[in-house]
Scaffold this active site. Structure first.
Site, PDB file in Angstrom:
ATOM      1  N   CYS A   1      82.108 -53.324  63.029  1.00  0.00           N
ATOM      2  CA  CYS A   1      80.736 -53.141  63.523  1.00  0.00           C
ATOM      3  C   CYS A   1      80.250 -51.707  63.267  1.00  0.00           C
ATOM      4  O   CYS A   1      80.754 -50.767  63.877  1.00  0.00           O
ATOM      5  CB  CYS A   1      80.727 -53.476  65.017  1.00  0.00           C
ATOM      6  SG  CYS A   1      79.294 -52.926  65.925  1.00  0.00           S
TER       7      CYS A   1
ATOM      8  N   CYS B   1      78.851 -49.838  66.262  1.00  0.00           N
ATOM      9  CA  CYS B   1      79.962 -49.463  67.155  1.00  0.00           C
ATOM     10  C   CYS B   1      80.572 -48.138  66.709  1.00  0.00           C
ATOM     11  O   CYS B   1      80.891 -47.286  67.533  1.00  0.00           O
ATOM     12  CB  CYS B   1      81.052 -50.537  67.155  1.00  0.00           C
ATOM     13  SG  CYS B   1      80.525 -52.138  67.777  1.00  0.00           S
TER      14      CYS B   1
END
Length: 101
Positions: free
Chosen positions: A31, A34
């Site tokens: 991600c 993230c």
């Protein structure tokens, strides 16, 4: 000090039984947003001794992700006395994360 890796085995002790507020970062290695949050969270860990910071990898801990109804990542959750007091999805700047606390 660094963020604690939270899993189903240490969740009760590290999060629910914590005497400090806990900031949980739900994330995954694939991600991109993230990865943008990681340095911000690490900064907060080093600056704030009054809170506990935990990271939960949603791929490794699907039960915990399900328990928190995580639909998108990153998701940041603040818990106090074992209860969710804040939950937001998406990358956030440092000041917005600090305001959650």
């Amino acid at each position: 000090m660094s963020a604690i890796n939270i899993n189903k085995n240490n969740f009760q002790n590290e999060v629910l039984n914590s005497d400090k507020p806990v900031l949980l970062d739900f994330w995954a290695s694939w991600c991109a947003p993230c990865r943008m949050v990681v340095p911000i969270v690490e900064e907060i860990v080093s600056e704030r001794r009054d809170i506990k910071v935990g990271k939960i990898n949603v791929d490794e801990e699907p039960e915990l992700a399900n328990k928190f109804s995580i639909m998108s990542i990153p998701t940041l959750v603040v818990m106090k006395n074992g209860k969710i007091v804040q939950q937001v999805s998406g990358a956030r700047p440092k000041n917005a994360i600090l305001e959650m606390l």
